[in-house]
Design an enzyme around this catalytic site. Structure first.
Site, PDB file in Angstrom:
ATOM      1  N   GLY A 209      24.002 -50.633   0.201  1.00 23.71           N
ATOM      2  CA  GLY A 209      24.057 -49.958   1.501  1.00 23.71           C
ATOM      3  C   GLY A 209      25.291 -50.108   2.574  1.00 23.71           C
ATOM      4  O   GLY A 209      26.514 -51.463   1.862  1.00 23.71           O
ATOM      5  N   ASN A 210      24.446 -50.337   3.699  1.00 27.61           N
ATOM      6  CA  ASN A 210      25.750 -51.114   4.765  1.00 27.61           C
ATOM      7  C   ASN A 210      24.677 -51.040   6.231  1.00 27.61           C
ATOM      8  O   ASN A 210      23.314 -51.078   5.899  1.00 27.61           O
ATOM      9  CB  ASN A 210      26.452 -49.998   4.949  1.00 27.61           C
ATOM     10  CG  ASN A 210      25.693 -48.474   5.515  1.00 27.61           C
ATOM     11  OD1 ASN A 210      25.430 -48.384   6.491  1.00 27.61           O
ATOM     12  ND2 ASN A 210      26.520 -47.631   4.588  1.00 27.61           N
TER      13      ASN A 210
END
Length: 401
Positions: A209-210
């Site tokens: 993810g981020n």
């Protein structure tokens, strides 16, 4: 005039800046607004109800009922009556209570009952204003959709100089006017917005993810909805919730899910704003059980590209459809942003940079530059994301017209 005929409920809490609210009420009346005033019990120590009743031409409400005859002052009715609720000055105490749902006076119960947009003008000494608890409470109110009219730097009642002074009456009235001037310019338009991150599963407990919080995308959704648009918000996993009733949220997790939802809802959209931080790659194999740590050392994961949402939408863009993209850059910012705008068939692109402090992921502020498809550059200063959203939507409205 944008305030003519508007019902403005003014909440006055107990701070020295209460004397300024007399000027605010006078200016609101001059501009044609109907004004009712709710005061906290402590506010009466700073300015008299008689002064504000005379200026507003309405009785001042302080208590839940009139002890003389039992007449009820309904906070629910006030919330329904108002087109806007202005709380000024908003002390640290009242801000804390609003952020935590405490309702121990008529002003606060009216806040919790309000169906209208709420505008909050903080006022307190500089050390109180800077305290992490107060800043967290203000941010909580902001993320819930309240409009914060930021405190100003200046001479304070304590004799100190710093940030905490309530915004000047003209600034407050201008803020309200600007809000009502812009509320109808997207009526009849359907806007699709993507927001937040995507999570690409590795196994049932891990993902790629981020750091995206979704704050920019959600601010854009609230701004578009407040201007009359029907908003479809395709959101990755974030802790935020949309406030405005014109916003329909479609919750997704992966890049593929966001792609599917965006493609489906783009068909009827007049405007597409692609603000999400979509993963460029996803694991080639998603394991259905938790991967145990290997004693032998390193492990590798094969990644494959995700579908490019902007590119696909750009290819199928219809005549008259406006498409806006975002570019988060770390180097060669302007060249990369302009190139992306052209490749994805965008009408304009919003560029921000990780080189700028207090911007981008998880921050409450941002500093952007808009590039039109012809390369025209529109730089903006560092601002709260709610204000950045206004700048971006103003540019959209300009393009649509």
């Amino acid at each position: 005039m944008s305030l003519a005929g508007k019902h403005i409920l003014v909440g006055v809490t107990g701070g020295i800046a209460a004397y300024k609210i007399a000027i605010v009420i006078r200016e609101l009346k001059k501009k044609g607004a109907e004004v009712k005033v709710v005061m906290s019990p402590m506010a009466k120590q700073f300015i008299t109800p008689l002064t504000l009743a005379t200026l507003s031409q309405n009785p001042i409400l302080v208590d839940f009922f009139n002890p003389e005859n039992g007449e009820w002052n309904s906070h629910v009715s006030l919330g329904i009556w108002a087109d806007a609720y202005l709380i000024a000055p908003a002390t640290a105490n009242s801000i804390g209570k609003m952020a935590n749902g405490i309702a121990d006076n008529l002003l606060l119960t009216s806040y919790l009952s309000a169906k209208c947009p709420v505008f909050i003008a903080p006022a307190m000494d500089l050390d109180m204003y800077a305290h992490p608890a107060v800043q967290q409470n203000i941010e909580t109110l902001r993320t819930r959709g309240n409009h914060i009219i930021d405190a100003e730097d200046g001479f304070l009642a304590s004799g100190l100089v710093g940030k905490g002074r309530m915004a000047e009456p003209a600034t407050i009235v201008d803020f309200l006017e600007h809000y009502f001037e812009s509320t109808n310019d997207l009526v009849g338009k359907k806007v699709m917005i993507t927001a937040g991150p995507t999570y690409e599963k590795i196994d049932p407990v891990r993902f790629i993810g981020n750091y995206s919080s979704g704050k920019m995308g959600y601010a854009l959704a609230e701004e578009c909805a407040s201007r009359g648009a029907e908003v479809i918000l395709v959101s990755g996993p974030v802790s935020l919730k949309p406030i405005h009733p014109n916003i329909k949220r479609i919750s997704v997790e992966s890049a593929q899910e966001m792609f599917d939802a965006a493609m489906e809802n783009s068909l009827t959209a007049d405007v597409e704003i692609l603000c999400a931080a979509v993963a460029d790659y996803t694991p080639a194999v998603k394991v259905d059980h938790k991967i145990k740590r290997e004693k032998t050392g390193a492990m590798s994961i094969d990644l494959i590209p995700t579908k490019d949402i902007a590119a696909h939408l750009g290819q199928q863009k219809k005549k008259g459809q406006l498409m806006v993209g975002f570019a988060l850059e770390t180097d060669n910012e302007e060249v990369n942003a302009v190139d992306k705008c052209a490749r994805k068939n965008l009408d304009f692109i919003v560029m921000n940079s990780l080189k700028n402090k207090n911007t981008c992921f998880q921050c409450d502020t941002n500093m952007v530059t808009i590039f039109d498809k012809d390369g025209t550059k529109h730089p903006y200063d560092l601002k709260p994301k709610t204000e950045v959203a206004k700048d971006i939507v103003n540019h959209i409205v300009e393009k649509l017209s």
